[in-house]
Every structure is written in C-alpha cells, then in structure tokens.
Design an enzyme around this catalytic site. Structure first.
Site, PDB file in Angstrom:
ATOM      1  N   ASP A 401       0.836  -1.198   0.000  1.00  0.00           N
ATOM      2  CA  ASP A 401       0.000   0.000   0.000  1.00  0.00           C
ATOM      3  C   ASP A 401       0.872   1.251   0.000  1.00  0.00           C
ATOM      4  O   ASP A 401       2.038   1.221   0.387  1.00  0.00           O
ATOM      5  CB  ASP A 401      -0.914  -0.018   1.238  1.00  0.00           C
ATOM      6  CG  ASP A 401      -2.125   0.887   1.075  1.00  0.00           C
ATOM      7  OD1 ASP A 401      -2.410   1.323  -0.052  1.00  0.00           O
ATOM      8  OD2 ASP A 401      -2.796   1.149   2.096  1.00  0.00           O
ATOM      9  N   GLU A 404       2.789   4.770  -4.353  1.00  0.00           N
ATOM     10  CA  GLU A 404       2.967   5.722  -5.465  1.00  0.00           C
ATOM     11  C   GLU A 404       4.400   6.296  -5.528  1.00  0.00           C
ATOM     12  O   GLU A 404       4.851   6.525  -6.663  1.00  0.00           O
ATOM     13  CB  GLU A 404       1.943   6.867  -5.357  1.00  0.00           C
ATOM     14  CG  GLU A 404       0.502   6.451  -5.510  1.00  0.00           C
ATOM     15  CD  GLU A 404      -0.065   5.813  -4.236  1.00  0.00           C
ATOM     16  OE1 GLU A 404      -1.019   5.040  -4.349  1.00  0.00           O
ATOM     17  OE2 GLU A 404       0.466   6.081  -3.144  1.00  0.00           O
ATOM     18  N   ASP A 469      -8.954   4.216  -3.390  1.00  0.00           N
ATOM     19  CA  ASP A 469      -9.929   4.473  -2.327  1.00  0.00           C
ATOM     20  C   ASP A 469     -11.208   5.089  -2.893  1.00  0.00           C
ATOM     21  O   ASP A 469     -11.548   6.257  -2.639  1.00  0.00           O
ATOM     22  CB  ASP A 469      -9.317   5.394  -1.272  1.00  0.00           C
ATOM     23  CG  ASP A 469      -8.139   4.745  -0.560  1.00  0.00           C
ATOM     24  OD1 ASP A 469      -8.053   3.504  -0.579  1.00  0.00           O
ATOM     25  OD2 ASP A 469      -7.303   5.481   0.008  1.00  0.00           O
TER      26      ASP A 469
END
Length: 789
Positions: A401, A404, A469
């Site tokens: 997670d 990026e 999300d």
C-alpha cells in the site's frame, strides 16, 4: 506549482516553435538491425522489434543514447525488413509495420499493411527544461490509455498528468490516480508506448487541433508503436514487449475477507469462523495495518506482529491454512522514526537520502518517516528479508500500500535518481522485488502481489492492481468498469475495485449487493472498506447476506471458466474484462461503451449502477446471438433490448455456440477438482461450428504450462442437419497425469427433446427438462457426443 509551471512553459514553447521546419535530413546508415537517420539536430534510431512493433528513439545533439528500459523486456531478434532509399523518401518496412520518411520537409509516417497509422508532427521539441514528442492525429480516432482514470472511455480531449497519486473518495470523475502509464491506444488499432517513466503529461488533443503530445522533464525520447489486425493481436504483441502476466495462484480467484482493519487475532479468527458457520466460500483474509500496531499513526515500519493483539500469529496462519484460508499481510515502504525498525534502517543506510547524504526525513499523515530506497541493492535486500521471514511462516500473499509513493518530495534522492525521475516506477520495482524474491527463495510458490501503483509492464511481476480508495456511493461504482477495462487494455488485466466501495460511511444494501454482483465478473473478488461499515457479507442483514452469498457461490461455480481466461491472459495478454470495441472494432458507437462488457470471450455482462432501477437498455453485439444466463431467453445479434431487472442478479448473457465449464459450489479453492464438472453448451442453429477450452493445473506451481504440468480439454461443436456433434479432446503436459473425469454436458435452448444421444457411438440415457438436455459421460483422451434431433 511544479505542474502549473510545466504546463505554461509547454504552451509558450509550442507557440514560439511553430512548425519544426528547421530539422534537416543528412544521411542514414543501417547496422546491427538498426536504421540510424542523421539530422542537423540529432539522430533517430529505428528498430523493428517484430512485424507488429517498431521502436523509434531520438538522440538530441550532444546527448547519448539511453539504452535502459524499465518497461521493455522483449529479447532482440532479427526481423526480416527492407530499407528502400529514393531521392526524397526513405522507407523501412516489414510484412506488417513500416516507416516512411519524407526527407524534405522532414516528416516521419508509420503504416501497417500500407494503411497509415500515425505520424510525427513536430517530432522532438526542446525548450529549457521541457521535452516534447509531438504527433499528428486522425480527426475521428478515439483515444484510450494513460493508466487508471475516470474520464469516460474515450479520453481524447484530456491532458493527463503523469504522476502516480492517490485520489481518496473519488466517484464518477478522477483525472489523476495511482497508475499513470505513458500509453496511448487508438480506435484505429494501434498502441503507442512512451518508454520513459519520468513525470510529465500526456496530452490527448486537449487543444482540439488533432495533436498528441508526450511531455516530460527529461529521460529517453523513445517510443514503440504496436499494431495488429485485432485488439487481441495488439495486446499479445504489447505484452510480449513488456512481459506477460504470470498465472496467479488459483485461490486469488476466490473470495477475500478484508477491511480496514482487523484489530486482533481474536477478531480475525471470529470473522473466518463466521464465514464457515454461514457456509459462505472464503479463500483469504487480509490483515491491514493493525497487525503491527494498535494505532493508525506512529507504528508504520514495525514489520512485526503486535504481540498484545496477535499473541500466536504463526498458529493463526497455520489454522487458517488448515481451513483453506490464506493469510495476506499489508506492508508499506515507509519506516517511521517511532517504529521498531527505524534505528536499524538508518544504520544499514536503506533509506532514501537528502542532498547531504543523510536519510530524508519528512512528515505525512502516519508520522515522521523515511522511505525505503528499493532502487538501492541494500534497501531491496533488507525489505525482502522481511517478506522472506513471514512467507516462511506461511503468509500466502502481500499487499503493498501507499506505493505511489503517497508522499515523495521532489528533492528526495534515490540511488538511481531524483524522486521525480523514478516516482512512477517505485511501485513497479517494489513488485519486482517481491516477485524476484519468490523466484529465488520460494520457487515452488506463485506470489500474490496486491499493489496500488505501478508502471508499464508491471504485469510481468504478477502485480494485482486495484482502483484505490473509491467512494462508497453509486457514483463510485459507476466508474469501476471503465477503470478496469482501460487498465486491461494496457496490460494490467487484474485491475479491480474494493467491492462495496471503500471511503465513507454511506450504507445502502442495494448498492452493496449490486457491487458484489458486478464483482463476480471482475478479476478479483475482494470486498473492502473502512471499518465504519462492514465490508463482509457475514455482517449484513439476512436478505443482503443471502444475495451476497449467491453471488459468491456463482463466482466459485465459474472457477473453471475464470481460471481458463486467466490462462489465456497469461499466454496471450488478452484481458479478462474486454470492452465491446474488441467485439465490434469498426462500430463507432462502441468506442465509448463501458457499462456493458465481455467477461472472457463468451460472457456478456451489464452491471447495474443506479439505485432503484427496474429495467435497463442493453445492446447485444452483432457477432452472435446471446442467451440469458438465468432464463435461456434468446436475444438477436445487433439489437438493443429493454431488459427487466431483478434483485437476485445483474443481467448476464452467453454467446450462442459457447462452451461454459462450471462446477458445483465449493467452500474454498483447496477443494477445487475437475473429477466432476458441468459443461454448458448454448445451442444456436445459426452457429454451425464453435470451440472452447478448459485449462487445468494444480493452481500453485509457477509456469506449470511451460513445465508440462497441465491439462487442456478442448471442445468443438459442429451442427449438421438434425444432429449436434460435440467433440472433447484432452491434451496433457509431458509431466502430468490424466485424472479420470465425469462430465455432465448440458445443452441449453433445445426446443425439442432429442431422439437419441450417442457417446462414442453407444446410445446413452439423457434427461430433457425445460429445453435443456443433460447427459453424463466419462472423459477419456478423445470423446464424441452425438445428439440426434
């Protein structure tokens, strides 16, 4: 501010530069399968990588060629091509793709089988810190690509930022998300890949002047053009260029228990037990960040189970495995200065640095942190040792997670470059780290790598992407088909959403049900949400739970079909979810369609994405007639129909002449077997011949097909006057053993009972109820079933 400056600079650049009339052809050379074109301001290098792929690089004057590619893995091979030079034209051609250069005025054009595909406009432009590759577009072509966005299927008219970034709580519109890939696909059937991960923009004719601009802060000026006769051929070539997706473990196609998050071992055990009690199939449980800390903030980077909350984690993992449930752990690439690993990370110099050579420390939501430098060998090895330890415990999958990375300051330095130079490939190399670690230390296991960010070619590491999300609303659901379809077209075939929606506390049982019903026909079935509302069906009211259970059971019944289309993706790069433009590539009305799509080749799916709908209009592709999966009602090819909706399922249709292999419901993929299976054949008298296949291996071994540990059962149908002939042939790999199978052939849409049924020439018993024929047969190496009408 950085992006506003670049945007303004580009606009000024193009106005000043105008037509690039100053580029002058000087000469060309041909050596080592490369054609070099020398101009007054640089050198073009062209390579034919196949008959469907050509690579073009421009090396500006006083610069050197950058040979490293983060995306391309296609091994160079000699491709038969011809170079033809005339007074004003230089042509490089294969049997398929070709390049024609007009020497004066300088102009490069690309063709496929003599049909013009695309051409450079101004080509390479450099003004101060901004570098641009400029192309001319056909006025009518639709454009796709640029990674994961919610903009509508046809993305022409948008200027897309290339900077991986999360968009919390997005719904119907999201211009910038976690996957910003430098890929453009055209309805004219070509793919254009820019071989450079540095940040910038992909301008898909935002000025409406029929131009395409690729704009970056630096790096390679290289692009590949991929062409083909069909979308399937284009994606096969593109995934050969950047790498094929390995087959995931079969359990990855099952149901997940997941939320943000399970706070304790006791809670996790209770959730699994409740699934078992309610007899809802389950294959994995995902532990979010509470496995290593009681609080959201201050604990990231601990990388160890919190003993107070998870007192016996090894036993828990082993107990879950005994029940057919795999354990997946979340990890993040951040090490907080309050975490247990901080001093070790600093001492071993595995963190990215500032300009003084010290660990770059900064604040973000979760605390004060450093970032693991996965580009540095020491950082890569340190991080893998953590994965290795827990994998040896029995952890079956990994969730990466915030990759990026979520916060990535521009002046942060990695061992291979600045943050902006490598930002878009951080997730890519994180997935590579895990995949390569498995190959070295767990070569008998297929990894499960769930990641939120990646790059062109990340599929070759087995990356399973998800759409971030998304808001827990009908608007959030409405964008999911587009995102998954677009990413499948860009090689990332396992893009999927948090079923039910992630962000917010909006509770709507109808929304939850419709999202899960759609999830049956998306690559990964994984409900997930913030903990304000339960994501798991076991905590829903009875009616909603039963509807969700029915959807999950159908997901498991379709495992033979789903695993086969996963194998097709592995071999050919064909997406699991396919837009209707694949089916009708010349039908302009299909260019923007995402609300109806194909699941594999033969299942047509129409999700319900609006509250309270009683009916919906559905287009049925002209390639075949289609049959309602639930009622067998026939819909004629090329027509649009109003379809009545029911709460029990979304509209699903089967292609006339298709074979759909299925099994009875199982509670975990550990119980998966083809010793008994059903083969559904959708009889349509206008389909004189058809075929299908069923792929089988143990669901665990990497490269099972390549290593000969597999079986493929191929089905064909042939219609003659008053008879249906079904052929079943089994092919086994060199290291596989054939397992006896009992197949129930179910023929749908038969208006009359057959006179007789023959299996391998012998008359056998059959049943005929509600226009369905059922006949049971033992599958040998080669079998023939004849239905006499």
């Amino acid at each position: 501010m950085r992006y506003f400056f670049l945007s303004c600079l580009l606009s000024v650049t193009l106005m000043i530069q105008g037509q690039n009339s100053d580029r002058v052809y000087e000469k060309f050379t041909e050596e080592n399968s490369e054609v070099k074109i020398y101009t007054n301001d640089g050198v073009y290098i062209l390579k034919t990588l196949s008959e469907e792929i050509i690579e073009t690089s421009f090396i500006p004057e006083k610069e050197s060629e950058i040979k490293e590619s983060h995306a391309v893995v296609l091994e160079p091979k000699k491709v038969s091509h011809k170079v033809k030079d005339s007074e004003n034209v230089l042509e490089l051609s294969t049997k398929g793709i070709s390049m024609k250069l007009t020497k004066s005025p300088f102009q490069i054009n690309y063709f496929y089988k003599d049909q013009k595909i695309i051409s450079e406009g101004k080509g390479y432009i450099n003004k101060d810190s901004l570098e641009v590759l400029n192309f001319k577009l056909d006025p009518s072509e639709a454009l796709y690509g640029g990674g994961a966005r919610a903009l509508g299927m046809n993305r022409r008219g948008h200027r897309l930022e290339l900077y991986n970034r999360a968009d919390y709580g997005y719904e119907t519109h999201s211009k910038l998300m976690n996957f910003t890939m430098p890929i453009v696909l055209s309805s004219n059937k070509y793919l254009l890949h820019f071989d450079n991960p540095q940040i910038g923009f992909l301008d898909l004719d935002s000025a409406q002047d029929n131009t395409l601009n690729y704009e970056t802060i630096g790096g390679k000026k290289t692009y590949q053009i991929v062409v083909g006769d069909s979308w399937e051929q284009i994606l096969n070539s593109y995934t050969s260029l950047t790498g094929k997706q390995p087959l995931p473990p079969r359990w990855a196609l099952g149901n997940f228990a997941s939320r943000f998050g399970y706070h304790s071992e006791q809670e996790a055990r209770e959730v699994v037990a409740k699934f078992k009690e309610d007899e809802i199939p389950l294959d994995a449980i995902i532990l979010d960040l509470y496995w290593f800390g009681k609080d959201i903030q201050g604990t990231m980077g601990n990388f160890e189970f919190l003993k107070d909350s998870f007192p016996t984690p090894k036993k828990m993992i082993a107990d879950f495995k005994e029940e057919g449930v795999k354990t997946v752990l979340i990890t993040e690439p951040f090490v907080l200065n309050t975490s247990k690993k901080w001093e070790e990370a600093v001492a071993k110099e595995i963190l990215a640095k500032n300009n003084k050579g010290a660990p770059y420390v900064y604040d973000f939501y979760f605390g004060t942190t450093g970032l693991i430098d996965i580009f540095k060998e020491e950082g890569k090895s340190w991080f893998w040792e953590i994965y290795k330890e827990f994998t040896s415990w029995g952890v079956a999958g990994w969730w990466g997670d915030l990759g990026e990375p979520e916060v990535h300051p521009s002046d942060l330095m990695h061992s291979t470059g600045t943050a902006d130079e490598v930002h878009n490939v951080y997730g890519h190399y994180w997935a590579s780290l895990v995949a390569e670690g498995y190959q070295k230390d767990f070569p008998e296991k297929r990894p499960f790598i769930l990641m939120r960010a990646g790059y062109s070619g990340s599929q070759r590491f087995g990356m399973i992407p998800w759409s971030g999300d998304v808001n827990r609303t009908w608007g959030g659901l409405q964008s999911q088909m587009e995102i998954a379809l677009q990413m499948g077209m860009q090689g990332m075939a396992y893009m999927h959403s948090d079923l039910g929606g992630f962000a917010g506390n909006y509770e709507d049982d109808e929304l939850y049900t419709r999202w899960l019903q759609y999830g049956v026909f998306q690559p990964v079935f994984r409900p997930h949400a913030q903990e304000e509302l339960a994501s798991e069906p076991i905590f829903k009211k009875e009616e909603t739970k039963l509807l969700a259970k029915s959807a999950i059971e159908l997901r498991y019944q379709l495992l033979p079909y789903n695993y086969t289309i996963a194998f097709e993706n592995n071999q050919n790069g064909t997406p699991l979810m396919r837009p209707l433009l694949f089916e009708e590539p010349d039908n302009t009305s299909m260019f923007s369609v995402s609300n109806t799509y194909l699941w594999g080749k033969d299942i047509l799916v129409h999700p319900i994405v609006k509250k309270g709908q009683k009916s919906d209009t559905i287009y049925f592709p002209k390639t075949n007639n289609w049959f309602d999966f639930y009622s067998d009602k026939k819909f004629i090819a090329g027509n649009t129909h109003e379809v009545v909706l029911v709460k029990e399922h979304i509209p699903v249709f089967i292609r006339g002449g298709a074979f759909i292999p299925m099994i009875k419901t199982i509670q975990t993929t550990e119980d998966y077997s083809l010793e008994r299976f059903d083969l559904h054949f959708y009889y349509d008298q206008v389909v004189k011949e058809s075929n299908g296949e069923l792929y089988q291996d143990n669901g665990k071994t990497p490269k099972a097909f390549e290593n000969g540990v597999y079986e493929i059962i191929r089905f064909t149908s042939e219609l003659k006057s008053n008879e249906i002939n079904i052929s079943v042939k089994s092919e086994i790999g060199s290291l596989n053993n054939r397992i006896p199978k009992e197949m129930t052939l179910i023929i749908h849409a038969l208006e009359n009972s057959p006179k007789k049924v023959l299996v391998n020439g012998k008359k056998v018993a059959f049943t005929y109820v509600d226009n369905k024929l059922s006949v049971v047969s033992k599958i040998e190496k080669k079998d023939k079933i004849k239905i006499c009408l």
